[in-house]
Enzyme design. Structure first.
Site, PDB file in Angstrom:
ATOM      1  N   ARG A 242       0.763  -1.050  -0.063  1.00  0.00           N
ATOM      2  CA  ARG A 242       0.092   0.028   0.003  1.00  0.00           C
ATOM      3  C   ARG A 242       0.876   1.059  -0.060  1.00  0.00           C
ATOM      4  O   ARG A 242       2.139   1.336   0.616  1.00  0.00           O
ATOM      5  CB  ARG A 242      -0.814  -0.126   1.277  1.00  0.00           C
ATOM      6  CG  ARG A 242      -1.999  -1.092   1.247  1.00  0.00           C
ATOM      7  CD  ARG A 242      -2.724  -1.259   2.455  1.00  0.00           C
ATOM      8  NE  ARG A 242      -3.863  -2.312   2.562  1.00  0.00           N
ATOM      9  CZ  ARG A 242      -3.531  -3.399   2.849  1.00  0.00           C
ATOM     10  NH1 ARG A 242      -2.206  -3.547   3.516  1.00  0.00           N
ATOM     11  NH2 ARG A 242      -4.238  -4.468   2.864  1.00  0.00           N
ATOM     12  N   LYS A 269      -2.558  -2.267   7.443  1.00  0.00           N
ATOM     13  CA  LYS A 269      -4.258  -2.299   7.478  1.00  0.00           C
ATOM     14  C   LYS A 269      -4.444  -3.104   8.522  1.00  0.00           C
ATOM     15  O   LYS A 269      -5.619  -3.032   9.313  1.00  0.00           O
ATOM     16  CB  LYS A 269      -4.663  -2.159   6.430  1.00  0.00           C
ATOM     17  CG  LYS A 269      -6.111  -1.931   6.072  1.00  0.00           C
ATOM     18  CD  LYS A 269      -6.841  -1.602   4.828  1.00  0.00           C
ATOM     19  CE  LYS A 269      -8.053  -1.573   4.974  1.00  0.00           C
ATOM     20  NZ  LYS A 269      -8.765  -1.550   3.435  1.00  0.00           N
ATOM     21  N   ARG A 335      -0.771  -2.260  -6.993  1.00  0.00           N
ATOM     22  CA  ARG A 335      -1.521  -3.500  -6.397  1.00  0.00           C
ATOM     23  C   ARG A 335      -2.148  -4.306  -7.381  1.00  0.00           C
ATOM     24  O   ARG A 335      -2.246  -5.289  -7.452  1.00  0.00           O
ATOM     25  CB  ARG A 335      -2.220  -3.062  -5.152  1.00  0.00           C
ATOM     26  CG  ARG A 335      -1.092  -2.604  -3.949  1.00  0.00           C
ATOM     27  CD  ARG A 335      -1.771  -2.051  -2.626  1.00  0.00           C
ATOM     28  NE  ARG A 335      -2.635  -2.816  -2.095  1.00  0.00           N
ATOM     29  CZ  ARG A 335      -2.101  -4.051  -1.323  1.00  0.00           C
ATOM     30  NH1 ARG A 335      -0.938  -4.121  -0.975  1.00  0.00           N
ATOM     31  NH2 ARG A 335      -3.217  -4.866  -0.564  1.00  0.00           N
ATOM     32  N   HIS A 359      -3.736  -9.470   2.120  1.00  0.00           N
ATOM     33  CA  HIS A 359      -5.196  -9.334   2.518  1.00  0.00           C
ATOM     34  C   HIS A 359      -5.666 -10.306   3.479  1.00  0.00           C
ATOM     35  O   HIS A 359      -4.789 -11.356   3.519  1.00  0.00           O
ATOM     36  CB  HIS A 359      -6.088  -9.682   1.048  1.00  0.00           C
ATOM     37  CG  HIS A 359      -5.993  -8.421   0.290  1.00  0.00           C
ATOM     38  ND1 HIS A 359      -6.304  -8.644  -1.263  1.00  0.00           N
ATOM     39  CD2 HIS A 359      -5.687  -7.073   0.238  1.00  0.00           C
ATOM     40  CE1 HIS A 359      -6.275  -7.199  -1.721  1.00  0.00           C
ATOM     41  NE2 HIS A 359      -5.842  -6.666  -0.748  1.00  0.00           N
ATOM     42  N   TYR A 369      -3.460 -16.989   7.971  1.00  0.00           N
ATOM     43  CA  TYR A 369      -2.067 -17.354   7.712  1.00  0.00           C
ATOM     44  C   TYR A 369      -1.039 -16.701   8.236  1.00  0.00           C
ATOM     45  O   TYR A 369      -1.351 -15.334   8.473  1.00  0.00           O
ATOM     46  CB  TYR A 369      -1.796 -17.556   6.270  1.00  0.00           C
ATOM     47  CG  TYR A 369      -2.292 -18.637   5.320  1.00  0.00           C
ATOM     48  CD1 TYR A 369      -1.507 -19.896   5.530  1.00  0.00           C
ATOM     49  CD2 TYR A 369      -3.138 -18.267   4.314  1.00  0.00           C
ATOM     50  CE1 TYR A 369      -2.198 -21.040   4.665  1.00  0.00           C
ATOM     51  CE2 TYR A 369      -3.704 -19.523   3.684  1.00  0.00           C
ATOM     52  CZ  TYR A 369      -3.165 -20.812   3.599  1.00  0.00           C
ATOM     53  OH  TYR A 369      -3.720 -21.797   3.130  1.00  0.00           O
TER      54      TYR A 369
END
Length: 405
Positions: A242, A269, A335, A359, A369
């Protein structure tokens, strides 16, 4: 004999306090220093009590008599006016402590520990600019759906429909917190579902066609601005993090010998640490940049102060100077570029791509994960991606590669 304004003004203080009686228990206490205090003497359950009624001339004779009459009505109804005043004061303080602003700031303080700093500051700025001036002092339990809508519609009226939706969402979160902590019973924001105009869906501009990626990369190589900004532009497509994560990158987070970038949770984030494998091309850029900024904290320091990272708009402004319009490419577009090409052209597994985009990806058991999951496969993916970008940069024929992953 009842008091008059003239008799009050003409009364002179003595060396001892004097009581100037008006009737019905009301009197003016004239102190040696000249101060004048209204007092009411009364009896309740057989006990003599005194109630302060204000100072003269702030509280005039008529006002003092009105307060006396109100107190005597309470006495006639079997209510102690002194205790009634204490209850009203306590209720007022409770209402003040339960105001929307106080509870919103309390909610924000608790939640912001799990937020990225920029996200937290944006939420508070919205509340301070658009909600607190109108609803901040209101007891949160008294706020109605109508007045909340009126307040949020001020944002809609200036054309910021998306911001209005976000502010309403934040207000709903504050209301739910108030309910959970026992300071409200319902959430008026829930009654406003569908009350705001819909948000027009827009997508951040991105170049995803391989035929257009090559010219963009060549434009970046030829960028005539600062060397630091050019390095940020060159690194952006190779790591596709990002924009905020890129501009705030710190040298302490990089291990160039092992070719990886460890981004701490507080910068992410999703508030989870993230590991970015670095292709040889990315390491080369960083080693080239290190002699210039490596003794400082940030890879890409601000031109004004090395103690701060480059501005939010540095990469975006550079793209504009290179001739890329708002609807063509954005800092966030790298991205989307990687996500699209890695999937549709290089055919890497979607979960590897989503993991590398930081994500929220779950394993077969529904757990997130960790940062090192599938690291070997992601290293191969990042290296293949960098090699593919090199092919596009030199204008090689574009072919689809089937990934063994």
């Amino acid at each position: 004999m009842p008091l008059t304004d003239t008799s009050i003004k003409n009364a002179k203080p003595t060396d001892k306090p004097r009581k100037l009686a008006d009737g019905g228990g009301l009197y003016l206490l004239l102190n040696p220093n000249g101060s004048r205090w209204w007092r009411l003497d009364y009896r309740f359950t057989g006990k003599r009590k005194t109630l302060s009624m204000g100072t003269y001339p702030d509280t005039g004779l008529r006002d003092a008599r009105d307060k006396r009459d109100a107190a005597r009505k309470l006495l006639a109804a079997g209510v102690d006016p002194g205790e009634q005043r204490k209850a009203e004061k306590a209720a007022g303080e409770e209402r003040a402590s339960n105001s929307f602003e106080v509870i919103a700031r309390e909610w924000h303080s608790k939640q912001s520990a799990a937020w990225v700093e920029l996200h937290a500051s944006r939420i508070m700025l919205r509340l301070e600019n658009d909600i607190f001036p109108w609803l901040g002092g209101r007891p949160i339990a008294d706020i109605t759906a109508k007045e909340l809508l009126t307040t949020v519609n001020r944002i809609v009226d200036r054309g910021a429909v998306e911001s209005a939706h976000r502010v309403l969402q934040n207000c709903g979160q504050v209301m739910r917190y108030a309910i959970a902590t026992g300071r409200a019973e319902r959430n008026p924001a829930a009654d406003l579902r569908g009350a705001l105009p819909p948000v027009k869906q827009t997508h951040l501009a991105a170049i995803t066609d391989p035929n257009s990626i090559g010219p963009l990369l060549r434009s970046i190589d030829g960028y005539q601005g600062s060397f630091v900004t050019r390095c940020a532009l060159r690194l952006a497509p190779l790591v596709f993090v990002r924009p905020g994560e890129l501009r705030q990158a710190e040298w302490a987070e990089f291990d160039l010998d092992n070719a990886q970038w460890n981004i701490p949770a507080e910068k992410m984030k999703m508030r989870e640490p993230h590991l970015v494998p670095l292709a040889p091309q990315a390491v080369e850029i960083l080693r080239e940049l290190h002699p210039l900024t490596g003794r400082g904290r940030y890879l890409f320091p601000s031109a004004r102060s090395p103690q701060r990272p480059m501005s939010n708009n540095a990469v975006l402004s550079a793209l504009r100077r290179m001739g890329y319009a708002t609807e063509e490419m954005s800092g966030h577009g790298f991205r989307a570029m990687a996500r699209t090409v890695l999937d549709e052209v290089l055919h890497f597994r979607p979960d590897y791509i989503e993991q590398q985009l930081a994500h929220a990806v779950k394993d077969p058991n529904g757990r997130a994960y960790n940062r090192t999951a599938h690291l070997a496969e992601r290293r191969k993916m990042m290296a293949a991606w960098a090699d593919y970008l090199d092919q596009l940069r030199v204008g090689a024929n574009i072919i689809q590669i089937s990934s063994a992953a």
